[in-house]
Design an enzyme around this catalytic site. Structure first.
Site, PDB file in Angstrom:
ATOM      1  N   CYS A  23       0.831  -1.211   0.000  1.00 22.31           N
ATOM      2  CA  CYS A  23       0.000   0.000   0.000  1.00 22.31           C
ATOM      3  C   CYS A  23       0.866   1.263   0.000  1.00 22.31           C
ATOM      4  O   CYS A  23       1.883   1.343   0.678  1.00 22.31           O
ATOM      5  CB  CYS A  23      -0.930  -0.002   1.216  1.00 22.31           C
ATOM      6  SG  CYS A  23      -2.068   1.386   1.225  1.00 22.31           S
TER       7      CYS A  23
ATOM      8  N   CYS B 250       0.334   4.900   6.975  1.00 21.36           N
ATOM      9  CA  CYS B 250      -0.307   4.697   8.295  1.00 21.36           C
ATOM     10  C   CYS B 250       0.684   3.987   9.226  1.00 21.36           C
ATOM     11  O   CYS B 250       1.091   2.847   8.948  1.00 21.36           O
ATOM     12  CB  CYS B 250      -1.584   3.886   8.134  1.00 21.36           C
ATOM     13  SG  CYS B 250      -2.629   4.474   6.784  1.00 21.36           S
TER      14      CYS B 250
ATOM     15  N   CYS C 297       0.364   0.272  10.298  1.00 26.35           N
ATOM     16  CA  CYS C 297      -0.081  -0.767   9.368  1.00 26.35           C
ATOM     17  C   CYS C 297       1.044  -1.585   8.735  1.00 26.35           C
ATOM     18  O   CYS C 297       1.936  -1.057   8.062  1.00 26.35           O
ATOM     19  CB  CYS C 297      -0.924  -0.134   8.264  1.00 26.35           C
ATOM     20  SG  CYS C 297      -1.671  -1.404   7.219  1.00 26.35           S
TER      21      CYS C 297
ATOM     22  N   CYS D  46     -16.205  -9.629   5.704  1.00 24.94           N
ATOM     23  CA  CYS D  46     -15.594  -8.328   5.477  1.00 24.94           C
ATOM     24  C   CYS D  46     -14.331  -8.479   4.630  1.00 24.94           C
ATOM     25  O   CYS D  46     -13.404  -9.199   5.023  1.00 24.94           O
ATOM     26  CB  CYS D  46     -15.280  -7.707   6.835  1.00 24.94           C
ATOM     27  SG  CYS D  46     -14.598  -6.070   6.709  1.00 24.94           S
TER      28      CYS D  46
ATOM     29  N   CYS E 187     -19.356  -6.675   3.922  1.00 28.83           N
ATOM     30  CA  CYS E 187     -18.663  -5.444   4.287  1.00 28.83           C
ATOM     31  C   CYS E 187     -17.391  -5.357   3.447  1.00 28.83           C
ATOM     32  O   CYS E 187     -16.752  -6.382   3.187  1.00 28.83           O
ATOM     33  CB  CYS E 187     -18.320  -5.493   5.781  1.00 28.83           C
ATOM     34  SG  CYS E 187     -17.311  -4.121   6.327  1.00 28.83           S
TER      35      CYS E 187
ATOM     36  N   CYS F 205     -19.345   1.577   9.006  1.00 34.19           N
ATOM     37  CA  CYS F 205     -18.572   0.907  10.053  1.00 34.19           C
ATOM     38  C   CYS F 205     -17.350   1.780  10.271  1.00 34.19           C
ATOM     39  O   CYS F 205     -16.496   1.899   9.384  1.00 34.19           O
ATOM     40  CB  CYS F 205     -18.173  -0.494   9.572  1.00 34.19           C
ATOM     41  SG  CYS F 205     -17.021  -1.333  10.679  1.00 34.19           S
TER      42      CYS F 205
ATOM     43  N   ARG G 294     -17.671  -3.337  17.995  1.00 34.86           N
ATOM     44  CA  ARG G 294     -16.903  -4.553  17.663  1.00 34.86           C
ATOM     45  C   ARG G 294     -15.550  -4.568  18.346  1.00 34.86           C
ATOM     46  O   ARG G 294     -14.735  -3.659  18.162  1.00 34.86           O
ATOM     47  CB  ARG G 294     -16.732  -4.645  16.136  1.00 34.86           C
ATOM     48  CG  ARG G 294     -16.069  -5.937  15.663  1.00 34.86           C
ATOM     49  CD  ARG G 294     -16.235  -6.148  14.170  1.00 34.86           C
ATOM     50  NE  ARG G 294     -17.635  -6.228  13.820  1.00 34.86           N
ATOM     51  CZ  ARG G 294     -18.260  -5.396  12.975  1.00 34.86           C
ATOM     52  NH1 ARG G 294     -17.591  -4.451  12.375  1.00 34.86           N
ATOM     53  NH2 ARG G 294     -19.548  -5.532  12.734  1.00 34.86           N
TER      54      ARG G 294
END
Ligand code: SAM
Ligand code: DTB
Ligand code: SF4
Length: 350
Positions: A81, A85, A88, A125, A157, A217, A289
């Site tokens: 990616c 972040c 991550c 998801c 999701c 979400c 969650r």
């Protein structure tokens, strides 16, 4: 004053700040969108067990407390990616051992979703390590994954990074139930964690998702070095939205080697409880969650999270790239705690 005494006086100040349960006496469990930061801060800092009790009471007004939704996550496009972040493992900028992979094909995804349904998950998801969705054949392939998973009569999701309104509408038409797009932390702290996009970009995608008629979400991560005030800012942003996110994931940071946050200490259970309970009280109808970080939690700690109002987990031994408790361990935990997996009929979403 020595360092030791300074620490002692700080702890006393914290105890005093948390020694008042006045704010909890005003909690009624009604749905409100006009929370002030001060009110949320007072709730968040209430004496811990009183806070959990108040959240448990609100939880019982709006949900069956024995019912916990199981969701299964699948990384359909792993690693590589472009974003930075700090938490991550999938960012191409950090050496975490996560290899960039190609997008999975829709049939493989369908088989994984079928297995997930057979083991009791009602929501599937799919996550992609993308900054944003691009209008190309990869997106078409995701749309066909969505259609296939939807044919299993599961909640579908996706979490694909930023989307525009047109893309969100296509996802909705393909059968997406929910879009996961976390704000992660409060607006002020956001730039300390991510520099390649800003809070406004995130809010804009959430707006597009809502406008397309997809449920939201949206939650965050505890343990990235943020202060209580940053957590309260995040809760305030979520709880004052025109519509509360239908689901609010609370992740404990999984400090992955190679990421800038690799040395962050493990989150204390009291911090998770304050976050979960405050989310439950300020967004009474949302599904809260208990997301990443369960590998580091005992059954007793997770039980407290359920008591504080968490009513969903990710099931299965993998999140996106990191480990999650084995399916059978969760099954035993549910049996011990008298919890039951939420059925599709109870979720009422499909
Ligand atoms: N690329 C998309 C995005 O950023 O929205 C979707 C995937 S991203 C991995 C989904 C969420 O996983 C992030 O927003 C973050 O809240 C959570 N996450 C990622 N790494 C994590 C970690 N190490 N610990 C806890 N949560 C994490
Ligand atoms: C969310 O809030 N947590 C999940 C899901 N939404 C996509 C992701 C957790 C990822 C943890 C790190 C990993 O496994 O790569
Ligand atoms: Fe990319 Fe999402 Fe990871 Fe950020 S959180 S690096 S956008 S996969």
């Amino acid at each position: 004053m020595t360092g030791c005494c300074a620490h002692e006086s700080k702890s006393l100040a914290t105890v005093e700040a948390g020694g008042n349960d006045q704010a909890l006496r005003a909690v009624t469990g009604e749905i409100r969108h006009d929370w002030s930061k001060k009110e949320i801060a007072e709730i968040y800092h209430s004496p811990l067990l009183e806070l959990v009790f108040a959240a448990a009471t609100v939880h019982r007004q709006h949900h069956d407390p024995r019912s916990v939704q199981q969701c299964t996550l699948l990384s359909v496009k792993t690693g590589g990616c472009s974003e930075d972040c700090s938490y991550c493992p999938q960012s191409a900028r950090y050496d975490t051992g996560v290899q960039a992979e190609k997008l999975l094909d829709p049939e493989t995804v369908y088989m994984a979703a079928k297995l997930a349904k057979e083991s009791g998950s009602t929501r599937f998801c799919m996550g992609a390590a993308w900054r944003e969705v691009k209008d190309n054949e990869q997106f078409d392939s995701v749309l066909s994954m969505v259609e296939k998973v939807k044919s299993l009569d599961m909640e579908v999701c996706v979490t694909l990074g930023m989307v525009n309104l047109e893309q969100a509408k296509k996802l909705k038409d393909a059968g997406v139930t929910a879009y996961n797009h976390n704000l992660d932390t409060g607006e002020e702290y956001y730039s300390k964690i991510i520099s390649t996009r800003d809070y406004h970009d995130r809010l804009n995608t959430l707006k597009n998702v809502r406008e397309a008629g997809i449920t939201v979400c949206c939650g965050g991560i505890v343990g990235m070095g943020e202060s209580d005030s940053d957590r309260i800012d995040l809760l305030h942003t979520l709880a004052t939205m025109e519509e509360h996110p239908e689901s609010v994931p609370v992740n404990a940071l999984v400090a992955v080697e190679g990421t800038p946050l690799e040395d962050r200490p493990q989150v204390q259970i009291s911090e998770m409880l304050r976050m979960i309970a405050s989310a439950r009280i300020t967004m009474p109808r949302s599904v809260v969650r208990l997301s990443a970080g369960r590998m580091q939690m005992s059954m007793a700690e997770q039980a407290l999270c359920f008591m504080a109002g968490a009513n969903s987990i990710f099931a299965g031994d993998k999140l996106l790239t990191t480990a999650n408790p084995e399916f059978n361990a969760d099954k035993e935990m549910f049996a011990s705690l008298g919890l039951k997996a939420k059925t599709l009929e109870q979720s009422g979403c499909c």
